[in-house]
Enzyme design. Sequence first.
Site, PDB file in Angstrom:
ATOM      1  N   HIS A   1       0.829  -1.194   0.000  1.00  0.00           N
ATOM      2  CA  HIS A   1       0.000   0.000   0.000  1.00  0.00           C
ATOM      3  C   HIS A   1       0.863   1.243   0.000  1.00  0.00           C
ATOM      4  O   HIS A   1       1.834   1.346   0.730  1.00  0.00           O
ATOM      5  CB  HIS A   1      -0.924   0.000   1.202  1.00  0.00           C
ATOM      6  CG  HIS A   1      -2.129  -0.845   0.960  1.00  0.00           C
ATOM      7  ND1 HIS A   1      -3.211  -0.372   0.248  1.00  0.00           N
ATOM      8  CD2 HIS A   1      -2.397  -2.128   1.252  1.00  0.00           C
ATOM      9  CE1 HIS A   1      -4.100  -1.333   0.158  1.00  0.00           C
ATOM     10  NE2 HIS A   1      -3.628  -2.415   0.755  1.00  0.00           N
TER      11      HIS A   1
ATOM     12  N   ARG B   1      19.825  14.820  10.062  1.00  0.00           N
ATOM     13  CA  ARG B   1      20.041  16.240   9.838  1.00  0.00           C
ATOM     14  C   ARG B   1      21.074  16.466   8.755  1.00  0.00           C
ATOM     15  O   ARG B   1      21.161  17.552   8.188  1.00  0.00           O
ATOM     16  CB  ARG B   1      20.490  16.911  11.151  1.00  0.00           C
ATOM     17  CG  ARG B   1      19.480  16.754  12.276  1.00  0.00           C
ATOM     18  CD  ARG B   1      18.169  17.441  11.955  1.00  0.00           C
ATOM     19  NE  ARG B   1      18.334  18.857  11.812  1.00  0.00           N
ATOM     20  CZ  ARG B   1      18.193  19.733  12.784  1.00  0.00           C
ATOM     21  NH1 ARG B   1      17.854  19.327  13.995  1.00  0.00           N
ATOM     22  NH2 ARG B   1      18.375  21.014  12.579  1.00  0.00           N
TER      23      ARG B   1
ATOM     24  N   ASP C   1      -2.368   3.911  -3.980  1.00  0.00           N
ATOM     25  CA  ASP C   1      -2.933   3.044  -2.950  1.00  0.00           C
ATOM     26  C   ASP C   1      -2.427   1.616  -2.985  1.00  0.00           C
ATOM     27  O   ASP C   1      -1.892   1.128  -2.008  1.00  0.00           O
ATOM     28  CB  ASP C   1      -4.462   3.047  -2.984  1.00  0.00           C
ATOM     29  CG  ASP C   1      -5.015   2.750  -1.609  1.00  0.00           C
ATOM     30  OD1 ASP C   1      -4.207   2.620  -0.676  1.00  0.00           O
ATOM     31  OD2 ASP C   1      -6.230   2.646  -1.452  1.00  0.00           O
TER      32      ASP C   1
ATOM     33  N   LYS D   1      -1.126  10.490   1.364  1.00  0.00           N
ATOM     34  CA  LYS D   1      -0.278   9.991   0.271  1.00  0.00           C
ATOM     35  C   LYS D   1      -0.873  10.347  -1.095  1.00  0.00           C
ATOM     36  O   LYS D   1      -0.176  10.820  -1.976  1.00  0.00           O
ATOM     37  CB  LYS D   1      -0.142   8.464   0.367  1.00  0.00           C
ATOM     38  CG  LYS D   1       0.502   7.983   1.647  1.00  0.00           C
ATOM     39  CD  LYS D   1       0.650   6.482   1.666  1.00  0.00           C
ATOM     40  CE  LYS D   1      -0.648   5.726   1.764  1.00  0.00           C
ATOM     41  NZ  LYS D   1      -1.279   5.770   3.089  1.00  0.00           N
TER      42      LYS D   1
END
Lengths: 345, 88
Positions: free
Chosen positions: A158, A263, A197, A179
Amino acid sequence: MHKLKKILKSIKEVKKESITVDFFYNAAKERFKLTKLTEGNNGLERIIRDKHIHRPGLALAGYTGLFTYDRIQILGNTEMRYLRQLPASKRTQSLKKFFSFEIPCICLTFNNKPSEEFLELANKRNIPVFITPLETTKFAYFINDFLDDQFSAQIALHGSFVDVYGVGLFFHGRSGIGKSEIALDLVERGHRLVADDLVMVSKKADGILMGTGTDLVKHFMEIRGLGIIDVRSVFGIRAIRFQKRVEVIVNLEEWDSRRHYTRTGLDNETIEILGVELPFIRLPIFPGKNITVISEIIALNYLSKHYGFDPAKALSDKLDQAIKNKSKGKLQVGRSVDYLEHDFE
Amino acid sequence: MIEKKVRIINKAGMHTRPASQLVKIAAKYKADFYIIKDGFQINGKSIIGVMSLAAEEGSELTLKFDGPDEKSAASEIIKFFEEGFGEP
Protein backbone atom coordinates in the site's frame (compact mmCIF):
# COMPACT_ATOMS: atom_id res chain seq x y z
CA MET A 1 11.16 -1.76 14.38
CA HIS A 2 9.55 0.47 11.82
CA LYS A 3 5.97 -0.39 10.95
CA LEU A 4 6.65 -0.85 7.25
CA LYS A 5 9.47 -3.25 8.05
CA LYS A 6 7.11 -5.17 10.30
CA ILE A 7 4.49 -5.33 7.56
CA LEU A 8 7.08 -6.47 5.04
CA LYS A 9 8.15 -9.24 7.38
CA SER A 10 4.58 -10.46 7.78
CA ILE A 11 3.78 -10.50 4.06
CA LYS A 12 4.49 -13.63 2.12
CA GLU A 13 5.72 -13.07 -1.40
CA VAL A 14 3.71 -14.59 -4.22
CA LYS A 15 5.35 -16.62 -6.91
CA LYS A 16 3.72 -18.30 -9.87
CA GLU A 17 4.31 -22.04 -9.80
CA SER A 18 3.62 -22.52 -13.46
CA ILE A 19 2.22 -20.99 -16.63
CA THR A 20 0.47 -22.72 -19.48
CA VAL A 21 1.96 -22.91 -22.94
CA ASP A 22 -1.16 -21.09 -24.11
CA PHE A 23 -0.32 -18.14 -21.84
CA PHE A 24 3.29 -18.19 -23.00
CA TYR A 25 2.27 -18.28 -26.65
CA ASN A 26 -0.25 -15.45 -26.34
CA ALA A 27 2.21 -13.25 -24.48
CA ALA A 28 5.12 -14.11 -26.74
CA LYS A 29 3.68 -14.38 -30.23
CA GLU A 30 3.86 -10.70 -31.13
CA ARG A 31 6.76 -9.73 -28.91
CA PHE A 32 9.05 -12.50 -30.09
CA LYS A 33 7.47 -13.12 -33.51
CA LEU A 34 6.31 -16.66 -32.75
CA THR A 35 4.16 -18.61 -35.19
CA LYS A 36 2.50 -21.88 -34.24
CA LEU A 37 3.21 -24.78 -36.58
CA THR A 38 1.32 -27.57 -34.86
CA GLU A 39 -2.38 -28.07 -35.47
CA GLY A 40 -5.17 -26.29 -33.61
CA ASN A 41 -4.86 -25.99 -29.88
CA ASN A 42 -2.84 -29.19 -29.60
CA GLY A 43 -0.91 -29.28 -26.36
CA LEU A 44 -1.46 -25.61 -25.47
CA GLU A 45 -2.71 -26.77 -22.07
CA ARG A 46 0.77 -28.08 -21.28
CA ILE A 47 2.46 -26.56 -18.25
CA ILE A 48 5.76 -24.68 -18.00
CA ARG A 49 7.22 -24.87 -14.50
CA ASP A 50 10.82 -23.97 -15.09
CA LYS A 51 12.08 -20.48 -15.72
CA HIS A 52 15.06 -21.78 -17.66
CA ILE A 53 15.24 -22.86 -21.26
CA HIS A 54 17.06 -25.79 -22.77
CA ARG A 55 18.89 -26.47 -26.01
CA PRO A 56 18.54 -30.20 -26.48
CA GLY A 57 21.63 -30.87 -28.61
CA LEU A 58 22.81 -33.85 -26.59
CA ALA A 59 19.32 -35.27 -26.21
CA LEU A 60 18.95 -35.26 -30.00
CA ALA A 61 22.35 -36.93 -30.30
CA GLY A 62 21.02 -39.71 -28.12
CA TYR A 63 22.22 -38.87 -24.63
CA THR A 64 19.12 -38.18 -22.53
CA GLY A 65 20.63 -38.50 -19.05
CA LEU A 66 19.91 -35.25 -17.16
CA PHE A 67 17.77 -34.09 -20.09
CA THR A 68 15.73 -31.20 -18.70
CA TYR A 69 12.77 -32.00 -20.92
CA ASP A 70 10.30 -30.05 -18.77
CA ARG A 71 11.75 -26.73 -19.95
CA ILE A 72 10.97 -24.85 -23.14
CA GLN A 73 13.19 -26.46 -25.75
CA ILE A 74 14.95 -24.17 -28.19
CA LEU A 75 16.30 -25.63 -31.41
CA GLY A 76 18.61 -23.38 -33.36
CA ASN A 77 20.77 -23.82 -36.45
CA THR A 78 23.03 -26.39 -34.78
CA GLU A 79 20.25 -28.75 -33.74
CA MET A 80 18.34 -28.45 -37.00
CA ARG A 81 21.42 -28.92 -39.18
CA TYR A 82 22.44 -31.89 -37.08
CA LEU A 83 19.03 -33.49 -37.62
CA ARG A 84 19.13 -32.73 -41.35
CA GLN A 85 22.48 -34.43 -41.94
CA LEU A 86 21.52 -37.62 -40.08
CA PRO A 87 20.68 -40.69 -42.18
CA ALA A 88 16.88 -41.09 -42.34
CA SER A 89 16.67 -44.09 -40.03
CA LYS A 90 18.88 -42.49 -37.40
CA ARG A 91 16.91 -39.27 -37.60
CA THR A 92 13.65 -41.11 -36.99
CA GLN A 93 15.19 -42.85 -34.03
CA SER A 94 16.51 -39.60 -32.59
CA LEU A 95 13.24 -37.73 -33.03
CA LYS A 96 11.17 -40.57 -31.62
CA LYS A 97 13.30 -40.64 -28.52
CA PHE A 98 13.19 -36.84 -28.20
CA PHE A 99 9.41 -36.71 -28.56
CA SER A 100 8.90 -39.51 -26.06
CA PHE A 101 9.50 -36.96 -23.29
CA GLU A 102 6.74 -34.73 -21.91
CA ILE A 103 8.12 -31.53 -23.41
CA PRO A 104 6.00 -28.41 -22.77
CA CYS A 105 6.78 -26.83 -26.14
CA ILE A 106 9.47 -26.43 -28.77
CA CYS A 107 10.70 -23.19 -30.33
CA LEU A 108 12.61 -23.19 -33.60
CA THR A 109 14.75 -20.13 -34.21
CA PHE A 110 16.16 -18.54 -37.39
CA ASN A 111 13.04 -19.67 -39.26
CA ASN A 112 14.36 -23.22 -39.33
CA LYS A 113 11.46 -25.12 -40.90
CA PRO A 114 11.02 -28.57 -39.36
CA SER A 115 10.70 -31.70 -41.46
CA GLU A 116 7.30 -33.27 -42.00
CA GLU A 117 8.34 -36.12 -39.78
CA PHE A 118 9.18 -33.67 -36.97
CA LEU A 119 5.78 -31.97 -37.15
CA GLU A 120 3.92 -35.26 -37.47
CA LEU A 121 5.52 -36.55 -34.30
CA ALA A 122 4.83 -33.28 -32.51
CA ASN A 123 1.17 -33.36 -33.51
CA LYS A 124 0.87 -36.99 -32.51
CA ARG A 125 2.41 -36.30 -29.12
CA ASN A 126 0.47 -33.06 -28.62
CA ILE A 127 3.61 -31.00 -28.19
CA PRO A 128 3.27 -27.47 -29.61
CA VAL A 129 5.99 -26.31 -32.00
CA PHE A 130 6.62 -22.62 -32.64
CA ILE A 131 8.90 -20.90 -35.11
CA THR A 132 10.54 -17.49 -34.94
CA PRO A 133 12.78 -15.53 -37.33
CA LEU A 134 14.89 -14.32 -34.38
CA GLU A 135 18.38 -15.69 -33.90
CA THR A 136 18.91 -18.19 -31.12
CA THR A 137 20.92 -16.11 -28.63
CA LYS A 138 18.61 -13.13 -28.94
CA PHE A 139 15.50 -15.28 -28.67
CA ALA A 140 16.92 -17.20 -25.71
CA TYR A 141 17.68 -13.90 -23.99
CA PHE A 142 14.13 -12.61 -24.53
CA ILE A 143 12.52 -15.84 -23.36
CA ASN A 144 14.76 -16.04 -20.31
CA ASP A 145 13.86 -12.49 -19.37
CA PHE A 146 10.18 -13.16 -19.95
CA LEU A 147 10.18 -16.34 -17.85
CA ASP A 148 12.27 -14.67 -15.16
CA ASP A 149 9.58 -12.03 -14.86
CA GLN A 150 6.71 -14.55 -14.91
CA PHE A 151 8.22 -16.56 -12.09
CA SER A 152 9.48 -13.58 -10.10
CA ALA A 153 8.54 -12.84 -6.49
CA GLN A 154 5.69 -10.36 -6.08
CA ILE A 155 3.96 -8.53 -3.27
CA ALA A 156 1.15 -6.02 -3.03
CA LEU A 157 2.14 -2.90 -1.11
CA HIS A 158 0.00 0.00 0.00
CA GLY A 159 1.23 3.41 -0.92
CA SER A 160 1.41 5.91 -3.75
CA PHE A 161 3.93 5.38 -6.48
CA VAL A 162 5.01 8.31 -8.62
CA ASP A 163 7.70 8.90 -11.22
CA VAL A 164 9.31 12.18 -10.14
CA TYR A 165 11.92 13.44 -12.64
CA GLY A 166 12.40 9.82 -13.72
CA VAL A 167 12.95 8.54 -10.17
CA GLY A 168 10.43 6.06 -8.79
CA LEU A 169 9.30 7.40 -5.41
CA PHE A 170 7.15 5.12 -3.32
CA PHE A 171 5.21 6.94 -0.60
CA HIS A 172 4.25 4.93 2.41
CA GLY A 173 2.45 6.00 5.55
CA ARG A 174 -0.62 5.32 7.62
CA SER A 175 -3.94 5.61 5.87
CA GLY A 176 -5.25 9.13 5.83
CA ILE A 177 -1.85 10.81 6.17
CA GLY A 178 -2.17 12.23 2.66
CA LYS A 179 -0.28 9.99 0.27
CA SER A 180 -2.82 10.36 -2.52
CA GLU A 181 -2.93 14.13 -2.09
CA ILE A 182 0.85 14.31 -2.47
CA ALA A 183 0.68 12.09 -5.55
CA LEU A 184 -2.00 14.37 -6.99
CA ASP A 185 0.07 17.44 -6.24
CA LEU A 186 3.08 15.88 -7.95
CA VAL A 187 0.95 15.01 -11.00
CA GLU A 188 -0.25 18.62 -11.07
CA ARG A 189 3.40 19.67 -11.27
CA GLY A 190 4.00 17.47 -14.29
CA HIS A 191 5.15 14.20 -12.72
CA ARG A 192 3.62 10.86 -13.57
CA LEU A 193 1.49 8.56 -11.45
CA VAL A 194 2.20 4.85 -11.68
CA ALA A 195 -0.31 3.64 -9.10
CA ASP A 196 -2.11 4.94 -6.10
CA ASP A 197 -2.93 3.04 -2.95
CA LEU A 198 -2.15 -0.45 -4.15
CA VAL A 199 1.11 -1.15 -5.94
CA MET A 200 2.14 -4.54 -7.26
CA VAL A 201 5.86 -4.86 -6.71
CA SER A 202 7.90 -7.49 -8.57
CA LYS A 203 11.53 -8.36 -8.40
CA LYS A 204 13.13 -7.99 -11.79
CA ALA A 205 16.65 -9.37 -11.90
CA ASP A 206 18.94 -8.92 -8.93
CA GLY A 207 18.63 -5.60 -7.19
CA ILE A 208 15.77 -4.22 -9.27
CA LEU A 209 12.18 -3.81 -8.14
CA MET A 210 9.46 -2.86 -10.56
CA GLY A 211 6.08 -1.46 -9.56
CA THR A 212 2.79 -1.29 -11.43
CA GLY A 213 -0.85 -0.76 -10.58
CA THR A 214 -3.35 -3.57 -10.55
CA ASP A 215 -5.09 -4.59 -13.72
CA LEU A 216 -8.47 -3.42 -12.49
CA VAL A 217 -7.67 -0.19 -10.72
CA LYS A 218 -4.83 1.21 -12.87
CA HIS A 219 -4.84 4.99 -12.28
CA PHE A 220 -7.95 5.37 -10.20
CA MET A 221 -7.43 7.11 -6.90
CA GLU A 222 -9.41 7.80 -3.79
CA ILE A 223 -9.35 11.30 -2.38
CA ARG A 224 -10.92 11.55 1.08
CA GLY A 225 -14.04 13.59 0.93
CA LEU A 226 -14.27 13.43 -2.85
CA GLY A 227 -14.33 9.73 -3.57
CA ILE A 228 -12.83 8.03 -6.56
CA ILE A 229 -11.21 9.96 -9.39
CA ASP A 230 -9.36 8.75 -12.48
CA VAL A 231 -6.05 10.51 -12.91
CA ARG A 232 -5.73 9.45 -16.53
CA SER A 233 -9.06 10.89 -17.59
CA VAL A 234 -8.57 14.10 -15.61
CA PHE A 235 -4.94 14.86 -16.50
CA GLY A 236 -4.44 12.84 -19.67
CA ILE A 237 -1.70 10.59 -20.87
CA ARG A 238 1.12 12.85 -19.69
CA ALA A 239 0.17 12.23 -16.08
CA ILE A 240 0.56 8.47 -15.97
CA ARG A 241 2.83 5.59 -16.65
CA PHE A 242 2.25 1.87 -16.39
CA GLN A 243 5.45 0.64 -14.83
CA LYS A 244 8.46 2.09 -13.11
CA ARG A 245 11.47 0.92 -11.19
CA VAL A 246 11.00 1.47 -7.44
CA GLU A 247 14.00 3.51 -6.33
CA VAL A 248 13.32 5.35 -3.08
CA ILE A 249 10.88 4.58 -0.26
CA VAL A 250 9.56 7.78 1.34
CA ASN A 251 7.84 7.19 4.62
CA LEU A 252 5.45 9.95 5.66
CA GLU A 253 5.08 10.20 9.40
CA GLU A 254 3.68 12.61 11.93
CA TRP A 255 6.35 14.79 13.46
CA ASP A 256 7.52 13.08 16.61
CA SER A 257 9.74 15.25 18.79
CA ARG A 258 11.27 12.22 20.47
CA ARG A 259 12.47 10.79 17.20
CA HIS A 260 15.79 11.69 15.65
CA TYR A 261 15.47 12.62 12.03
CA THR A 262 18.58 12.75 9.95
CA ARG A 263 20.04 16.24 9.84
CA THR A 264 22.93 15.66 7.48
CA GLY A 265 21.80 12.87 5.18
CA LEU A 266 25.06 11.01 5.79
CA ASP A 267 23.45 8.26 7.82
CA ASN A 268 21.53 6.59 5.03
CA GLU A 269 18.83 4.23 6.18
CA THR A 270 17.74 1.44 3.87
CA ILE A 271 14.87 -0.99 3.76
CA GLU A 272 14.81 -4.47 2.26
CA ILE A 273 11.94 -5.39 -0.04
CA LEU A 274 11.98 -8.80 -1.74
CA GLY A 275 15.68 -8.98 -1.00
CA VAL A 276 16.45 -5.63 -2.59
CA GLU A 277 17.94 -2.83 -0.45
CA LEU A 278 16.40 0.56 -1.16
CA PRO A 279 17.03 4.00 0.35
CA PHE A 280 14.48 4.69 3.06
CA ILE A 281 13.64 8.27 3.96
CA ARG A 282 11.59 9.17 7.00
CA LEU A 283 9.82 12.39 6.19
CA PRO A 284 8.20 14.12 9.14
CA ILE A 285 5.20 16.17 8.09
CA PHE A 286 3.45 19.05 9.78
CA PRO A 287 1.18 21.85 8.60
CA GLY A 288 2.86 24.33 6.34
CA LYS A 289 5.48 21.91 5.11
CA ASN A 290 5.46 21.50 1.35
CA ILE A 291 5.95 17.77 0.90
CA THR A 292 5.60 18.01 -2.86
CA VAL A 293 8.62 20.26 -3.25
CA ILE A 294 10.57 18.13 -0.79
CA SER A 295 9.65 15.06 -2.83
CA GLU A 296 11.06 16.71 -5.93
CA ILE A 297 14.24 17.44 -4.01
CA ILE A 298 14.41 13.83 -2.85
CA ALA A 299 14.28 12.73 -6.48
CA LEU A 300 16.83 15.28 -7.65
CA ASN A 301 19.15 14.49 -4.77
CA TYR A 302 18.89 10.81 -5.59
CA LEU A 303 19.83 11.58 -9.19
CA SER A 304 22.67 13.78 -8.07
CA LYS A 305 24.04 11.00 -5.87
CA HIS A 306 23.54 8.54 -8.68
CA TYR A 307 25.73 10.69 -10.90
CA GLY A 308 28.39 10.90 -8.24
CA PHE A 309 27.67 14.05 -6.25
CA ASP A 310 26.58 13.59 -2.66
CA PRO A 311 25.89 17.05 -1.19
CA ALA A 312 26.07 15.88 2.42
CA LYS A 313 29.41 14.28 1.79
CA ALA A 314 30.65 17.27 -0.21
CA LEU A 315 29.91 19.72 2.61
CA SER A 316 31.34 17.33 5.15
CA ASP A 317 34.56 17.04 3.15
CA LYS A 318 34.75 20.82 2.83
CA LEU A 319 34.39 21.10 6.58
CA ASP A 320 37.19 18.62 7.13
CA GLN A 321 39.39 20.61 4.78
CA ALA A 322 38.54 23.88 6.50
CA ILE A 323 39.36 22.50 9.92
CA LYS A 324 42.66 21.22 8.62
CA ASN A 325 43.52 24.62 7.15
CA LYS A 326 42.43 26.43 10.26
CA SER A 327 44.83 24.40 12.33
CA LYS A 328 47.50 25.92 10.09
CA GLY A 329 46.09 29.33 10.96
CA LYS A 330 44.69 30.06 7.49
CA LEU A 331 40.92 30.33 7.89
CA GLN A 332 38.46 32.01 10.16
CA VAL A 333 34.68 32.17 10.28
CA GLY A 334 33.75 34.90 7.88
CA ARG A 335 32.10 36.01 4.71
CA SER A 336 32.32 34.01 1.54
CA VAL A 337 33.10 37.22 -0.35
CA ASP A 338 36.24 39.13 0.58
CA TYR A 339 35.23 42.51 -0.71
CA LEU A 340 31.60 43.60 -1.24
CA GLU A 341 31.64 45.77 -4.32
CA HIS A 342 29.10 48.40 -5.26
CA ASP A 343 26.47 46.57 -7.27
CA PHE A 344 25.17 44.88 -4.14
CA GLU A 345 24.28 41.73 -6.07
CA MET B 1 -3.94 -11.30 16.05
CA ILE B 2 -7.09 -12.97 14.75
CA GLU B 3 -7.16 -14.83 11.44
CA LYS B 4 -10.30 -16.20 9.84
CA LYS B 5 -11.21 -17.66 6.47
CA VAL B 6 -14.45 -16.44 4.93
CA ARG B 7 -16.31 -17.07 1.69
CA ILE B 8 -18.20 -14.62 -0.46
CA ILE B 9 -21.78 -15.93 -0.59
CA ASN B 10 -23.83 -13.22 -2.29
CA LYS B 11 -24.43 -13.44 -6.06
CA ALA B 12 -22.96 -10.08 -6.99
CA GLY B 13 -19.71 -10.63 -5.09
CA MET B 14 -17.91 -7.82 -3.32
CA HIS B 15 -18.93 -4.99 -5.61
CA THR B 16 -18.72 -1.29 -4.87
CA ARG B 17 -21.50 -1.02 -2.28
CA PRO B 18 -20.33 -3.78 0.06
CA ALA B 19 -16.71 -2.78 -0.51
CA SER B 20 -17.36 0.77 0.63
CA GLN B 21 -19.44 -0.47 3.55
CA LEU B 22 -16.65 -2.81 4.55
CA VAL B 23 -14.00 -0.08 4.67
CA LYS B 24 -16.41 2.11 6.64
CA ILE B 25 -16.85 -0.61 9.25
CA ALA B 26 -13.09 -1.30 9.36
CA ALA B 27 -12.30 2.40 9.76
CA LYS B 28 -14.24 2.50 13.03
CA TYR B 29 -11.66 0.30 14.70
CA LYS B 30 -8.09 0.92 15.71
CA ALA B 31 -7.02 -2.60 14.78
CA ASP B 32 -5.29 -3.18 11.47
CA PHE B 33 -7.43 -5.14 9.07
CA TYR B 34 -6.01 -7.08 6.17
CA ILE B 35 -7.60 -9.25 3.50
CA ILE B 36 -5.61 -11.96 1.76
CA LYS B 37 -6.66 -13.29 -1.63
CA ASP B 38 -4.56 -15.31 -4.08
CA GLY B 39 -1.61 -14.83 -1.74
CA PHE B 40 -1.72 -11.03 -1.91
CA GLN B 41 -2.40 -9.12 1.27
CA ILE B 42 -4.25 -5.83 1.00
CA ASN B 43 -5.32 -3.27 3.56
CA GLY B 44 -8.99 -3.73 4.34
CA LYS B 45 -9.34 -0.06 5.22
CA SER B 46 -8.53 1.04 1.68
CA ILE B 47 -11.42 1.21 -0.78
CA ILE B 48 -9.08 0.92 -3.78
CA GLY B 49 -7.44 -2.10 -2.16
CA VAL B 50 -10.71 -3.86 -1.41
CA MET B 51 -12.11 -3.14 -4.87
CA SER B 52 -9.00 -4.41 -6.61
CA LEU B 53 -9.60 -7.85 -5.07
CA ALA B 54 -12.56 -8.21 -7.46
CA ALA B 55 -13.84 -10.98 -5.18
CA GLU B 56 -16.59 -12.93 -6.88
CA GLU B 57 -19.20 -15.28 -5.42
CA GLY B 58 -17.56 -18.36 -3.98
CA SER B 59 -14.09 -16.91 -3.60
CA GLU B 60 -12.29 -17.54 -0.35
CA LEU B 61 -10.58 -14.76 1.58
CA THR B 62 -8.48 -14.73 4.70
CA LEU B 63 -9.19 -11.88 7.11
CA LYS B 64 -6.54 -10.69 9.55
CA PHE B 65 -7.16 -8.39 12.50
CA ASP B 66 -4.39 -7.00 14.64
CA GLY B 67 -4.72 -4.34 17.32
CA PRO B 68 -6.29 -3.46 20.65
CA ASP B 69 -9.92 -3.81 19.52
CA GLU B 70 -9.34 -6.71 17.14
CA LYS B 71 -12.03 -8.87 18.77
CA SER B 72 -14.91 -6.49 18.18
CA ALA B 73 -13.58 -5.58 14.72
CA ALA B 74 -13.38 -9.26 13.80
CA SER B 75 -16.86 -10.10 15.05
CA GLU B 76 -18.56 -7.22 13.20
CA ILE B 77 -16.69 -7.77 9.95
CA ILE B 78 -17.02 -11.56 9.94
CA LYS B 79 -20.74 -11.14 10.56
CA PHE B 80 -20.93 -8.77 7.59
CA PHE B 81 -19.37 -11.46 5.37
CA GLU B 82 -21.53 -14.24 6.79
CA GLU B 83 -24.67 -12.27 6.06
CA GLY B 84 -23.60 -11.98 2.41
CA PHE B 85 -23.36 -8.22 2.89
CA GLY B 86 -27.12 -8.25 3.39
CA GLU B 87 -27.63 -9.26 -0.22
CA PRO B 88 -29.10 -12.36 -1.86
